[in-house]
Design a protein around this motif. Structure first.
Motif, PDB file in Angstrom:
ATOM      1  N   VAL A  26       0.869  -1.262  -0.031  1.00 13.83           N
ATOM      2  CA  VAL A  26      -0.080  -0.045  -0.042  1.00 13.83           C
ATOM      3  C   VAL A  26       0.820   1.328   0.063  1.00 13.83           C
ATOM      4  O   VAL A  26       0.450   2.325  -0.756  1.00 13.83           O
ATOM      5  N   LEU A  27       1.819   1.334   0.877  1.00 12.46           N
ATOM      6  CA  LEU A  27       2.638   2.482   0.810  1.00 12.46           C
ATOM      7  C   LEU A  27       3.596   2.567  -0.133  1.00 12.46           C
ATOM      8  O   LEU A  27       3.749   3.954  -0.947  1.00 12.46           O
ATOM      9  N   LEU A  28       4.017   1.416  -0.967  1.00 10.86           N
ATOM     10  CA  LEU A  28       4.699   1.441  -2.273  1.00 10.86           C
ATOM     11  C   LEU A  28       3.777   2.147  -3.414  1.00 10.86           C
ATOM     12  O   LEU A  28       4.104   3.047  -4.117  1.00 10.86           O
ATOM     13  N   TRP A  29       2.638   1.753  -3.409  1.00 12.72           N
ATOM     14  CA  TRP A  29       1.897   2.201  -4.221  1.00 12.72           C
ATOM     15  C   TRP A  29       1.177   3.743  -4.095  1.00 12.72           C
ATOM     16  O   TRP A  29       1.231   4.569  -4.984  1.00 12.72           O
ATOM     17  N   SER A  30       1.535   4.191  -2.816  1.00 10.54           N
ATOM     18  CA  SER A  30       1.356   5.609  -2.465  1.00 10.54           C
ATOM     19  C   SER A  30       2.191   6.431  -3.061  1.00 10.54           C
ATOM     20  O   SER A  30       2.341   7.442  -3.611  1.00 10.54           O
ATOM     21  N   VAL A  31       3.364   5.892  -2.960  1.00 13.40           N
ATOM     22  CA  VAL A  31       4.864   6.356  -3.487  1.00 13.40           C
ATOM     23  C   VAL A  31       4.555   6.760  -5.035  1.00 13.40           C
ATOM     24  O   VAL A  31       4.810   7.695  -5.581  1.00 13.40           O
ATOM     25  N   MET A  32       4.353   5.673  -5.717  1.00 16.55           N
ATOM     26  CA  MET A  32       3.985   5.697  -7.028  1.00 16.55           C
ATOM     27  C   MET A  32       2.890   6.770  -7.326  1.00 16.55           C
ATOM     28  O   MET A  32       3.096   7.378  -8.650  1.00 16.55           O
ATOM     29  N   GLN A  33       2.034   6.849  -6.648  1.00 14.59           N
ATOM     30  CA  GLN A  33       0.757   8.013  -6.837  1.00 14.59           C
ATOM     31  C   GLN A  33       1.129   9.485  -6.450  1.00 14.59           C
ATOM     32  O   GLN A  33       0.455  10.166  -6.847  1.00 14.59           O
ATOM     33  N   SER A  34       2.419   9.263  -5.678  1.00  9.27           N
ATOM     34  CA  SER A  34       2.536  10.810  -5.149  1.00  9.27           C
ATOM     35  C   SER A  34       3.052  11.794  -6.510  1.00  9.27           C
ATOM     36  O   SER A  34       4.186  11.511  -7.010  1.00  9.27           O
ATOM     37  N   VAL A 146      24.621  22.002 -11.815  1.00  9.67           N
ATOM     38  CA  VAL A 146      23.797  20.825 -12.236  1.00  9.67           C
ATOM     39  C   VAL A 146      23.624  19.966 -10.992  1.00  9.67           C
ATOM     40  O   VAL A 146      22.665  19.248 -10.863  1.00  9.67           O
ATOM     41  N   SER A 147      24.672  19.854 -10.182  1.00 13.90           N
ATOM     42  CA  SER A 147      24.738  18.736  -8.994  1.00 13.90           C
ATOM     43  C   SER A 147      23.801  19.183  -8.055  1.00 13.90           C
ATOM     44  O   SER A 147      23.470  18.536  -6.904  1.00 13.90           O
ATOM     45  N   SER A 148      23.063  20.382  -8.153  1.00 10.75           N
ATOM     46  CA  SER A 148      22.142  20.930  -7.185  1.00 10.75           C
ATOM     47  C   SER A 148      20.922  20.110  -7.298  1.00 10.75           C
ATOM     48  O   SER A 148      19.982  19.912  -6.260  1.00 10.75           O
ATOM     49  N   MET A 149      20.666  18.992  -8.368  1.00 15.01           N
ATOM     50  CA  MET A 149      19.592  18.357  -8.368  1.00 15.01           C
ATOM     51  C   MET A 149      19.582  17.231  -7.209  1.00 15.01           C
ATOM     52  O   MET A 149      18.799  16.761  -6.855  1.00 15.01           O
ATOM     53  N   LEU A 150      20.775  17.155  -6.606  1.00 14.63           N
ATOM     54  CA  LEU A 150      20.947  16.104  -5.325  1.00 14.63           C
ATOM     55  C   LEU A 150      19.950  16.729  -4.247  1.00 14.63           C
ATOM     56  O   LEU A 150      19.598  15.923  -3.375  1.00 14.63           O
ATOM     57  N   LEU A 151      19.602  17.954  -4.155  1.00 18.69           N
ATOM     58  CA  LEU A 151      18.672  18.554  -3.255  1.00 18.69           C
ATOM     59  C   LEU A 151      17.416  17.858  -3.461  1.00 18.69           C
ATOM     60  O   LEU A 151      16.384  17.811  -2.449  1.00 18.69           O
ATOM     61  N   SER A 152      17.083  17.577  -4.489  1.00 20.03           N
ATOM     62  CA  SER A 152      15.756  16.907  -4.837  1.00 20.03           C
ATOM     63  C   SER A 152      15.396  15.501  -3.753  1.00 20.03           C
ATOM     64  O   SER A 152      14.458  15.154  -3.494  1.00 20.03           O
ATOM     65  N   PHE A 153      16.554  14.851  -3.696  1.00 15.96           N
ATOM     66  CA  PHE A 153      16.676  13.579  -2.757  1.00 15.96           C
ATOM     67  C   PHE A 153      16.248  14.187  -1.313  1.00 15.96           C
ATOM     68  O   PHE A 153      15.668  13.639  -0.572  1.00 15.96           O
ATOM     69  N   ASP A 154      16.855  15.391  -0.921  1.00 13.90           N
ATOM     70  CA  ASP A 154      16.475  16.137   0.437  1.00 13.90           C
ATOM     71  C   ASP A 154      14.876  16.256   0.375  1.00 13.90           C
ATOM     72  O   ASP A 154      14.320  16.177   1.495  1.00 13.90           O
ATOM     73  N   VAL A 155      14.486  16.935  -0.506  1.00 12.05           N
ATOM     74  CA  VAL A 155      13.123  17.328  -0.494  1.00 12.05           C
ATOM     75  C   VAL A 155      12.272  16.038  -0.428  1.00 12.05           C
ATOM     76  O   VAL A 155      11.256  16.147   0.270  1.00 12.05           O
ATOM     77  N   VAL A 156      12.445  15.003  -1.294  1.00 13.04           N
ATOM     78  CA  VAL A 156      11.380  13.926  -1.182  1.00 13.04           C
ATOM     79  C   VAL A 156      11.549  13.105   0.071  1.00 13.04           C
ATOM     80  O   VAL A 156      10.393  12.401   0.426  1.00 13.04           O
ATOM     81  N   ARG A 157      12.481  13.312   0.987  1.00 15.26           N
ATOM     82  CA  ARG A 157      12.432  12.734   2.282  1.00 15.26           C
ATOM     83  C   ARG A 157      11.291  13.234   3.152  1.00 15.26           C
ATOM     84  O   ARG A 157      10.812  12.497   3.920  1.00 15.26           O
ATOM     85  N   ASN A 158      10.768  14.352   2.729  1.00 19.04           N
ATOM     86  CA  ASN A 158       9.653  15.004   3.578  1.00 19.04           C
ATOM     87  C   ASN A 158       8.252  14.289   2.951  1.00 19.04           C
ATOM     88  O   ASN A 158       7.231  14.676   3.506  1.00 19.04           O
ATOM     89  N   ILE A 159       8.449  13.638   1.724  1.00 19.03           N
ATOM     90  CA  ILE A 159       6.984  13.124   1.036  1.00 19.03           C
ATOM     91  C   ILE A 159       6.668  11.939   1.547  1.00 19.03           C
ATOM     92  O   ILE A 159       5.717  11.516   1.886  1.00 19.03           O
ATOM     93  N   VAL A 160       7.550  11.005   1.664  1.00 19.72           N
ATOM     94  CA  VAL A 160       7.438   9.718   2.005  1.00 19.72           C
ATOM     95  C   VAL A 160       7.922   9.154   3.575  1.00 19.72           C
ATOM     96  O   VAL A 160       8.908   9.887   4.061  1.00 19.72           O
ATOM     97  N   PRO A 161       7.081   8.350   4.028  1.00 18.84           N
ATOM     98  CA  PRO A 161       7.823   7.821   5.473  1.00 18.84           C
ATOM     99  C   PRO A 161       9.284   7.513   5.232  1.00 18.84           C
ATOM    100  O   PRO A 161       9.693   6.807   4.282  1.00 18.84           O
TER     101      PRO A 161
END
Length: 241
Positions: A26-34, A146-161
């Motif tokens: 269920v959680l994996l599907w939630s990630v896919m739907q986010s 361009v390496s600033s895209m690594l911040l997207s990993f930091d942001v996504v931590r706040n979306i998923v458990p």
């Protein structure tokens, strides 16, 4: 070094709730739907797919040889500066973004600068500039921002458990690989088509058109991070519309 420089922030996004009754599927599907995960994955995929995988890894050695009239070894040494810029910028962007107190503000600034830097590359053809040192600075700066895209990993931590951080990160990495692979194919066909239409003696116009066309996806990445990602820690980060 990245662990030392990246700072923990309070959630900037509506999190996917994790309850005892929620199974992993269920959680994996939630990630896919986010939509948040997909927006960030698309943004990161375009940034890396265009600049690093499409241009630097496949295209830039030949481009530098044609524009500056350099040998293959010297052209390769200039191309390496993009990856040195990535190595330098990767650990530093976390510390820089923490100065803004909003982890997406620096993403916006860096995305715009990346687009501007990449858009200046065709100017070397139009203006006939052949300064090797200027090209070195440009490519290092391009890799740094361009390496600033690594911040997207930091942001996504706040979306998923926390239990699904790895899954979300893997989805972003998969998107980066697929977009990069697609860009290499597109660039190959584009260059062949443009050189076929251009003079075989003076193919520089085809390089100019190719670079301008592949800069368009970077514009999309900039628009995504500006209009779909909001630098505000008190509101939902992603625009629901």
């Amino acid at each position: 070094m990245i662990l030392l420089l990246f700072r923990e922030r309070r959630p900037a996004l509506p999190q996917i709730s994790e309850t005892p009754s929620s199974g992993h599927g269920v959680l994996l599907w939630s990630v896919m739907q986010s939509p948040g995960v997909w927006v960030l994955a698309l943004y990161a995929g375009i940034m890396v797919g265009v600049v690093v995988i499409g241009f630097s890894e496949l295209y830039n050695v030949i481009f530098t040889q044609k524009i500056l009239g350099l040998g293959q070894e010297q052209a390769a040494s200039i191309t390496i500066l993009t990856f040195i810029g990535i190595a330098v910028g990767g650990p530093l962007h976390g510390a820089i973004s923490s100065l803004f107190r909003k982890n997406t503000s620096w993403m916006r600034i860096s995305a715009v600068i990346t687009l501007l830097l990449f858009a200046t590359v065709p100017l070397f053809i139009v203006t006939g500039v052949k300064s090797v040192w200027l090209v070195r600075v440009l490519y290092f700066s391009l890799g740094f921002f361009v390496s600033s895209m690594l911040l997207s990993f930091d942001v996504v931590r706040n979306i998923v458990p926390s239990s699904l951080h790895g899954t979300a990160f893997a989805l972003i990495n998969l998107t980066i690989s697929l977009i990069g692979f697609a860009f290499q194919i597109i660039l190959g066909h584009l260059e062949s088509a443009l050189q076929f239409m251009d003079s075989p003696v003076h193919p520089l116009r085809s390089y100019t058109l190719s670079l301008l066309l592949i800069a368009l996806p970077l514009l999309i990445a900039v628009l995504l991070v500006i209009f779909k990602v909001k630098p505000n820690n008190t509101e939902p980060l992603l625009d629901p519309n």
